[in-house]
Scaffold this motif. Sequence first.
Motif, short mmCIF file in Angstrom:
data_model
loop_
_atom_site.label_atom_id
_atom_site.label_comp_id
_atom_site.label_asym_id
_atom_site.label_seq_id
_atom_site.Cartn_x
_atom_site.Cartn_y
_atom_site.Cartn_z
N MET A 22 -31.39 26.92 5.47
CA MET A 22 -30.93 25.75 4.73
C MET A 22 -31.76 24.52 5.09
O MET A 22 -31.97 23.66 4.26
N GLN A 23 -32.22 24.44 6.34
CA GLN A 23 -33.02 23.29 6.76
C GLN A 23 -34.34 23.24 5.97
O GLN A 23 -34.78 22.17 5.57
N ALA A 24 -34.96 24.40 5.76
CA ALA A 24 -36.20 24.44 4.98
C ALA A 24 -35.95 23.96 3.55
O ALA A 24 -36.77 23.23 2.98
N LEU A 25 -34.83 24.34 2.98
CA LEU A 25 -34.48 23.91 1.63
C LEU A 25 -34.27 22.40 1.59
O LEU A 25 -34.73 21.72 0.68
N SER A 26 -33.61 21.88 2.61
CA SER A 26 -33.39 20.44 2.69
C SER A 26 -34.72 19.70 2.84
O SER A 26 -34.95 18.67 2.20
N ASN A 27 -35.63 20.21 3.66
CA ASN A 27 -36.96 19.60 3.82
C ASN A 27 -37.72 19.62 2.51
O ASN A 27 -38.37 18.63 2.14
N THR A 28 -37.67 20.74 1.82
CA THR A 28 -38.36 20.86 0.53
C THR A 28 -37.78 19.87 -0.48
O THR A 28 -38.51 19.24 -1.24
N SER A 29 -36.46 19.72 -0.47
CA SER A 29 -35.83 18.79 -1.41
C SER A 29 -36.27 17.35 -1.13
O SER A 29 -36.46 16.57 -2.06
N ARG A 30 -36.45 17.01 0.14
CA ARG A 30 -36.95 15.67 0.48
C ARG A 30 -38.36 15.46 -0.04
O ARG A 30 -38.70 14.40 -0.56
N ILE A 31 -39.19 16.47 0.11
CA ILE A 31 -40.57 16.38 -0.38
C ILE A 31 -40.57 16.19 -1.90
O ILE A 31 -41.28 15.33 -2.44
N ILE A 32 -39.76 16.97 -2.59
CA ILE A 32 -39.67 16.87 -4.05
C ILE A 32 -39.18 15.48 -4.46
O ILE A 32 -39.73 14.85 -5.37
N ALA A 33 -38.14 14.99 -3.79
CA ALA A 33 -37.60 13.66 -4.11
C ALA A 33 -38.65 12.58 -3.87
O ALA A 33 -38.79 11.65 -4.67
N ASP A 34 -39.40 12.70 -2.77
CA ASP A 34 -40.45 11.72 -2.48
C ASP A 34 -41.54 11.75 -3.55
O ASP A 34 -42.02 10.69 -3.99
N GLU A 35 -41.93 12.93 -3.97
CA GLU A 35 -42.96 13.04 -5.01
C GLU A 35 -42.46 12.50 -6.35
O GLU A 35 -43.22 11.87 -7.09
N LEU A 36 -41.17 12.72 -6.63
CA LEU A 36 -40.59 12.17 -7.85
C LEU A 36 -40.61 10.64 -7.80
O LEU A 36 -40.99 9.99 -8.78
N ARG A 37 -40.27 10.06 -6.66
CA ARG A 37 -40.32 8.60 -6.50
C ARG A 37 -41.75 8.08 -6.69
O ARG A 37 -41.97 7.06 -7.33
N LYS A 38 -42.72 8.78 -6.11
CA LYS A 38 -44.12 8.36 -6.25
C LYS A 38 -44.57 8.40 -7.71
O LYS A 38 -45.26 7.49 -8.18
N ALA A 39 -44.21 9.46 -8.39
CA ALA A 39 -44.60 9.59 -9.80
C ALA A 39 -43.97 8.48 -10.63
O ALA A 39 -44.64 7.86 -11.48
N GLU A 40 -42.69 8.20 -10.39
CA GLU A 40 -42.03 7.13 -11.13
C GLU A 40 -42.68 5.77 -10.83
O GLU A 40 -42.89 4.97 -11.74
N ARG A 41 -43.00 5.54 -9.58
CA ARG A 41 -43.64 4.27 -9.20
C ARG A 41 -45.01 4.15 -9.86
O ARG A 41 -45.38 3.08 -10.34
#
Length: 113
Positions: free
Chosen positions: A1-20
Amino acid sequence: MQALSNTSRIIADELRKAERSINLATRDTAQFLLTTLDATEVHRLSPAMTQRTVKAVVAALASLVEGQDHMAMRAHLAAEKVGRQLGLTETSWGEPTPKPAMGTLGEDALVDP
């Protein structure tokens, strides 16, 4: 579950970067349009001389706004839906507030119009 949580953070960060990036591109493109129109006025140029440029920049702005719609309305909602299905909590997204905004829209809002 920790790996999934880490991956979700990476995805969320990339989504924020794309939006910015889209926001910055929209701002810069709008500024270019204003500068072009100001230059036309200051130098008393015929609007016909800059018509092609203005038309192209307005089309580019429309494309950027459409891209923002896809990122904010579709990618966010899709990421939210997948995150909930995987059992992620709002803290799994790496911020104290949910990203994407968990639970702000009903399930029927997740359907592509």
